[in-house]
Scaffold this motif. Structure first.
Motif, PDB file in Angstrom:
ATOM      1  N   GLN A  12       0.805  -1.210   0.000  1.00  0.00           N
ATOM      2  CA  GLN A  12       0.000   0.000   0.000  1.00  0.00           C
ATOM      3  C   GLN A  12       0.845   1.271   0.000  1.00  0.00           C
ATOM      4  O   GLN A  12       0.436   2.289  -0.539  1.00  0.00           O
ATOM      5  CB  GLN A  12      -0.926   0.066   1.226  1.00  0.00           C
ATOM      6  CG  GLN A  12      -1.876  -1.057   1.371  1.00  0.00           C
ATOM      7  CD  GLN A  12      -1.329  -2.169   2.252  1.00  0.00           C
ATOM      8  OE1 GLN A  12      -0.163  -2.524   2.186  1.00  0.00           O
ATOM      9  NE2 GLN A  12      -2.185  -2.735   3.072  1.00  0.00           N
ATOM     10  N   CYS A  13       1.991   1.242   0.628  1.00  0.00           N
ATOM     11  CA  CYS A  13       2.781   2.463   0.834  1.00  0.00           C
ATOM     12  C   CYS A  13       3.815   2.732  -0.253  1.00  0.00           C
ATOM     13  O   CYS A  13       4.609   3.663  -0.128  1.00  0.00           O
ATOM     14  CB  CYS A  13       3.451   2.419   2.208  1.00  0.00           C
ATOM     15  SG  CYS A  13       2.248   2.348   3.558  1.00  0.00           S
ATOM     16  N   LEU A  14       3.796   1.946  -1.314  1.00  0.00           N
ATOM     17  CA  LEU A  14       4.720   2.200  -2.418  1.00  0.00           C
ATOM     18  C   LEU A  14       4.436   3.579  -3.008  1.00  0.00           C
ATOM     19  O   LEU A  14       3.281   3.974  -3.161  1.00  0.00           O
ATOM     20  CB  LEU A  14       4.572   1.132  -3.502  1.00  0.00           C
ATOM     21  CG  LEU A  14       4.964  -0.286  -3.091  1.00  0.00           C
ATOM     22  CD1 LEU A  14       4.681  -1.266  -4.220  1.00  0.00           C
ATOM     23  CD2 LEU A  14       6.427  -0.345  -2.685  1.00  0.00           C
ATOM     24  N   ASN A  15       5.493   4.323  -3.265  1.00  0.00           N
ATOM     25  CA  ASN A  15       5.411   5.654  -3.873  1.00  0.00           C
ATOM     26  C   ASN A  15       4.734   6.701  -2.989  1.00  0.00           C
ATOM     27  O   ASN A  15       4.199   7.681  -3.494  1.00  0.00           O
ATOM     28  CB  ASN A  15       4.715   5.598  -5.242  1.00  0.00           C
ATOM     29  CG  ASN A  15       5.425   4.667  -6.188  1.00  0.00           C
ATOM     30  OD1 ASN A  15       6.645   4.671  -6.283  1.00  0.00           O
ATOM     31  ND2 ASN A  15       4.660   3.827  -6.874  1.00  0.00           N
ATOM     32  N   THR A  16       4.717   6.482  -1.683  1.00  0.00           N
ATOM     33  CA  THR A  16       4.236   7.519  -0.777  1.00  0.00           C
ATOM     34  C   THR A  16       5.443   8.286  -0.242  1.00  0.00           C
ATOM     35  O   THR A  16       6.583   7.865  -0.396  1.00  0.00           O
ATOM     36  CB  THR A  16       3.438   6.917   0.405  1.00  0.00           C
ATOM     37  OG1 THR A  16       4.282   6.029   1.137  1.00  0.00           O
ATOM     38  CG2 THR A  16       2.202   6.172  -0.080  1.00  0.00           C
ATOM     39  N   SER A  17       5.175   9.401   0.417  1.00  0.00           N
ATOM     40  CA  SER A  17       6.276  10.249   0.872  1.00  0.00           C
ATOM     41  C   SER A  17       7.111   9.607   1.976  1.00  0.00           C
ATOM     42  O   SER A  17       8.270   9.967   2.160  1.00  0.00           O
ATOM     43  CB  SER A  17       5.741  11.607   1.319  1.00  0.00           C
ATOM     44  OG  SER A  17       4.796  11.461   2.349  1.00  0.00           O
TER      45      SER A  17
END
Length: 128
Positions: free
Chosen positions: A95-100
């Motif tokens: 889910q957290c791929l490419n988040t800050s």
């Protein structure tokens, strides 16, 4: 037996208590709110087809959903929140791929998940 009947009744009432948030928000064309909710819940982003199954999409519906999702997933992927998810035993599914905070979010989840596994092992070893 009495408790079993109460438990069954509670499940039946919960199942009949109305629509889930996604159907309700889609029918109201609140696409950004649906995206935020999906993100905050750590759900993987929905496709246009998945949203269209809830209710036919209008012009900018998918863009609004994606905008909301980005906001919600950034909140979900805060490292202290991913730590809590891991500690509860929730599986990380990207889910957290490419988040800050991608790297810190994954590290938080891994740390929490290690504690979860250690707790489960401890409980298993200390069973009567």
């Amino acid at each position: 037996m009495k408790y079993l009947m109460l438990l069954v009744a509670a499940f039946v009432l919960a199942a009949c208590s109305g629509q889930s948030y996604d159907t309700e928000l889609a029918k109201e064309s609140r696409w950004k709110a649906l995206g935020i909710k999906d993100g905050e819940n750590g759900r993987l982003v929905r496709t246009k087809d998945e949203l269209n199954q809830l209710t036919p999409l209008k012009e900018d519906a998918y863009e609004l959903y994606q905008l909301g999702y980005r906001e919600g997933i950034e909140d979900y992927c805060l490292p202290y929140k991913t730590y809590k998810q891991g500690k509860k035993g929730a599986q990380y599914t990207g889910q957290c791929l490419n988040t800050s905070h991608e790297r810190l979010a994954i590290e938080g989840w891994e740390a929490g998940y290690k504690e979860y596994v250690a707790d489960q092992d401890n409980q298993w070893l200390n069973r009567d």
